[in-house]
Design an enzyme around this catalytic site. Structure first.
Site, short mmCIF file in Angstrom:
data_model
loop_
_atom_site.label_atom_id
_atom_site.label_comp_id
_atom_site.label_asym_id
_atom_site.label_seq_id
_atom_site.Cartn_x
_atom_site.Cartn_y
_atom_site.Cartn_z
N CYS A 175 0.83 -1.20 0.00
CA CYS A 175 0.00 0.00 0.00
C CYS A 175 0.86 1.26 0.00
O CYS A 175 1.85 1.33 0.72
CB CYS A 175 -0.84 -0.02 1.26
SG CYS A 175 -1.60 1.54 1.57
N1 LIG Z 1 -7.42 -1.38 1.69
C1 LIG Z 1 -6.79 -0.34 1.22
O1 LIG Z 1 -6.15 0.42 1.93
C2 LIG Z 1 -6.84 0.00 -0.23
C3 LIG Z 1 -7.21 -0.95 -1.14
N2 LIG Z 1 -7.18 -0.68 -2.48
C4 LIG Z 1 -7.60 -1.75 -3.40
O2 LIG Z 1 -7.38 -1.33 -4.73
C5 LIG Z 1 -8.43 -1.77 -5.57
C6 LIG Z 1 -9.00 -0.59 -6.32
O3 LIG Z 1 -9.76 0.20 -5.40
P1 LIG Z 1 -10.70 1.39 -5.90
O4 LIG Z 1 -9.84 2.40 -6.55
O5 LIG Z 1 -11.57 1.81 -4.80
O6 LIG Z 1 -11.62 0.64 -6.94
P2 LIG Z 1 -12.09 1.06 -8.37
O7 LIG Z 1 -10.93 1.44 -9.19
O8 LIG Z 1 -12.98 -0.02 -8.85
O9 LIG Z 1 -12.95 2.35 -8.04
C7 LIG Z 1 -14.25 2.22 -7.60
C8 LIG Z 1 -15.04 3.47 -7.83
O10 LIG Z 1 -14.85 4.33 -6.72
C9 LIG Z 1 -14.26 5.56 -7.17
N3 LIG Z 1 -13.27 5.89 -6.16
C10 LIG Z 1 -12.12 5.25 -5.87
N4 LIG Z 1 -11.49 5.85 -4.85
C11 LIG Z 1 -12.27 6.88 -4.50
C12 LIG Z 1 -12.17 7.89 -3.53
N5 LIG Z 1 -11.09 7.96 -2.71
N6 LIG Z 1 -13.15 8.81 -3.44
C13 LIG Z 1 -14.21 8.77 -4.27
N7 LIG Z 1 -14.36 7.84 -5.22
C14 LIG Z 1 -13.40 6.92 -5.34
C15 LIG Z 1 -13.68 5.26 -8.52
O11 LIG Z 1 -13.70 6.40 -9.35
P3 LIG Z 1 -12.32 7.17 -9.73
O12 LIG Z 1 -11.29 6.11 -10.00
O13 LIG Z 1 -12.68 7.97 -10.93
O14 LIG Z 1 -12.00 8.03 -8.54
C16 LIG Z 1 -14.63 4.23 -9.08
O15 LIG Z 1 -15.77 4.80 -9.64
C17 LIG Z 1 -9.43 -2.50 -4.67
O16 LIG Z 1 -9.17 -3.87 -4.75
C18 LIG Z 1 -9.10 -2.00 -3.28
O17 LIG Z 1 -9.36 -2.96 -2.30
C19 LIG Z 1 -6.83 0.54 -2.95
C20 LIG Z 1 -6.42 1.53 -2.09
C21 LIG Z 1 -6.46 1.36 -0.66
N1 LIG Z 2 -3.47 0.96 -0.30
C1 LIG Z 2 -3.53 -0.19 -0.97
N2 LIG Z 2 -3.92 -1.28 -0.32
C2 LIG Z 2 -4.00 -2.40 -1.03
C3 LIG Z 2 -3.68 -2.46 -2.38
N3 LIG Z 2 -3.88 -3.72 -2.81
C4 LIG Z 2 -4.32 -4.40 -1.75
N4 LIG Z 2 -4.39 -3.62 -0.67
C5 LIG Z 2 -4.79 -3.97 0.68
O1 LIG Z 2 -3.73 -4.66 1.33
C6 LIG Z 2 -4.24 -5.84 1.96
C7 LIG Z 2 -3.18 -6.87 2.18
O2 LIG Z 2 -2.24 -6.37 3.12
P1 LIG Z 2 -0.96 -7.20 3.63
O3 LIG Z 2 -0.32 -6.28 4.60
O4 LIG Z 2 -1.46 -8.46 4.26
O5 LIG Z 2 -0.08 -7.47 2.46
C8 LIG Z 2 -5.34 -6.26 1.00
O6 LIG Z 2 -6.25 -7.18 1.56
C9 LIG Z 2 -5.98 -4.92 0.67
O7 LIG Z 2 -6.89 -4.47 1.63
C10 LIG Z 2 -3.24 -1.28 -3.02
O8 LIG Z 2 -2.89 -1.26 -4.22
N5 LIG Z 2 -3.17 -0.17 -2.28
#
Ligand SMILES: NC(=O)C1=CN([C@@H]2O[C@H](COP(=O)(O)OP(=O)(O)OC[C@H]3O[C@@H](n4cnc5c(N)ncnc54)[C@H](OP(=O)(O)O)[C@@H]3O)[C@@H](O)[C@H]2O)C=CC1
Ligand SMILES: Nc1nc2c(ncn2[C@@H]2O[C@H](COP(=O)(O)O)[C@@H](O)[C@H]2O)c(=O)[nH]1
Length: 327
Positions: A175
């Site tokens: 992340c």
């Molecule tokens: N657990 C974590 O800390 C994190 C996990 N991830 C992982 O990365 C993958 C992609 O995630 P994600 O980008 O949400 O999925 P998507 O790319 O599918 O985005 C989903 C929708 O939400 C919008 N969106 C995404 N982020 C935001 C935001 N911060 N505020 C408002 N709208 C938002 C996007 O639009 P637009 O792209 O135009 O903004 C899109 O329409 C997932 O698998 C997720 O679990 C990603 C970051 C953090």
């Molecule tokens: N901020 C982001 N978080 C992400 C991304 N892809 C996955 N994830 C999150 O990390 C955990 C796994 O964490 P770990 O410490 O066990 O390796 C996963 O389940 C998601 O919630 C990303 O691209 N950006």
């Protein structure tokens, strides 16, 4: 928020043992209508799980969540799992086509046992509407919604109909959300889990930041029903990431779901790629996790996971490794 801490800052305090063998301790957990061997689920990421691993996990009685990055395969995946008498557990996003997909599952009477709404910022109207959509069309499906990092978010998603919430914004190994946005639970994931779990009336899944098997027990102590883990599952023979050799040593690729490698473009990148050491068979890790959790239960003075929830703990502020390496 007082008492901010993370996994490394905590040690659980042993209670009197009531078993004569660790094998008498039961680390199984119930989530929804099913009981699983461990309170652990590999992350729904493309370098962590594929259909083969999902099938293996389901057959062996472990929980799994299939990722959502090959959307066109999801329908047939549910069919294939059900044809084998296995649970189907898939992920969805929140874009318009995902609404159609949920509707199509309902029309075809293909009802996954579990659907995880997998979004970076789960405290959003988009996720609330998707929960309601799934509950309207697939009312029997257990819905896990995330990711979130506050009690307000947990309550709102539960009130919208989520059966469980997933806690963890930015503590993951690949992340970079915390660096790129300044937000998240990175560095205090365990305290955030406790904060969220206190507000929850349904199961909470702790997601990200688990670096050792002891962190699983700590998550249970601070309110998790289950933990989602990426990096510890990335290095297996079966792991879908590419295998590379460097200086005679084998490594496996592990990349974030919001990385450039996953997205195929450099837009809203919040994840990176790394290489983790190759570490043998997945089943060996699952077996070791089971033994370590059985041992943790024995230290908690009980016979099942519930005993861990009640143990005392101390905050030791980053000193538990005392300069040692983890292994
Ligand atoms: N657990 C974590 O800390 C994190 C996990 N991830 C992982 O990365 C993958 C992609 O995630 P994600 O980008 O949400 O999925 P998507 O790319 O599918 O985005 C989903 C929708 O939400 C919008 N969106 C995404 N982020 C935001 C935001 N911060 N505020 C408002 N709208 C938002 C996007 O639009 P637009 O792209 O135009 O903004 C899109 O329409 C997932 O698998 C997720 O679990 C990603 C970051 C953090
Ligand atoms: N901020 C982001 N978080 C992400 C991304 N892809 C996955 N994830 C999150 O990390 C955990 C796994 O964490 P770990 O410490 O066990 O390796 C996963 O389940 C998601 O919630 C990303 O691209 N950006």
């Amino acid at each position: 928020m007082e008492n901010v801490f993370d996994y490394e800052d905590i040690q659980l305090i042993p209670a009197k043992c009531v078993v004569n063998s660790r094998s008498a301790c039961d680390p199984s957990v119930k989530l929804g209508n099913h009981t699983f061997k461990l309170p652990v689920v590999p992350a729904n990421m493309q370098t962590i799980i594929d259909e083969t691993i999902a099938t293996q996990l389901a057959q062996e009685g472990y929980f799994y969540v299939m990722h959502r990055f090959e959307p066109e395969t999801r329908l047939s995946f549910v069919e294939k799992m059900h044809a084998q008498g296995l649970i189907a557990s898939i992920s969805v996003g929140v874009k318009p086509e995902e609404y159609e997909f949920v509707q199509m599952l309902a029309t075809k009477e293909l009802v996954p046992e579990y659907i995880t709404i997998d979004i970076a910022h789960g405290h959003s109207t988009a996720v609330i509407e998707m929960i309601q959509h799934i509950k309207q069309h697939l009312p029997e499906t257990f819905v896990i919604a995330g990711n979130v990092g506050t009690p307000e978010a947990v309550r709102e998603l539960e009130n919208a109909g989520a059966d469980a919430t997933k806690v963890g914004i930015g503590p993951g190994k690949v992340c970079i959300t915390k660096i790129k946005t300044g937000f998240g639970t990175g560095g205090w994931q365990l305290a955030a889990l406790r904060w969220c779990a206190k507000a929850a009336s349904k199961p909470v899944i702790a997601d990200g930041g688990i670096r050792t098997h002891g962190d699983i027990a700590k998550s249970i102590r601070f309110g998790a029903t289950m933990v989602m883990i990426g990096s510890l599952f990335a290095g297996h023979e079966e792991s879908p990431g590419d295998t590379v050799e460097r200086d005679g040593k084998l490594y496996k690729e592990y990349f974030g779901s919001a990385s450039e490698f996953q997205k195929g473009e450099k837009k809203n990148v919040e994840g990176k790629k790394m290489f983790v050491e190759h570490k043998g068979a997945l089943q060996d890790t699952l077996t070791e996790m089971e033994q370590d959790l059985q041992s943790a239960i024995s230290y908690a003075g009980g016979t099942d996971l519930d005993s861990i929830r009640h143990v005392d703990y101390v905050i030791v502020k980053n000193s538990i490794f005392n300069g040692d390496k983890v292994y």
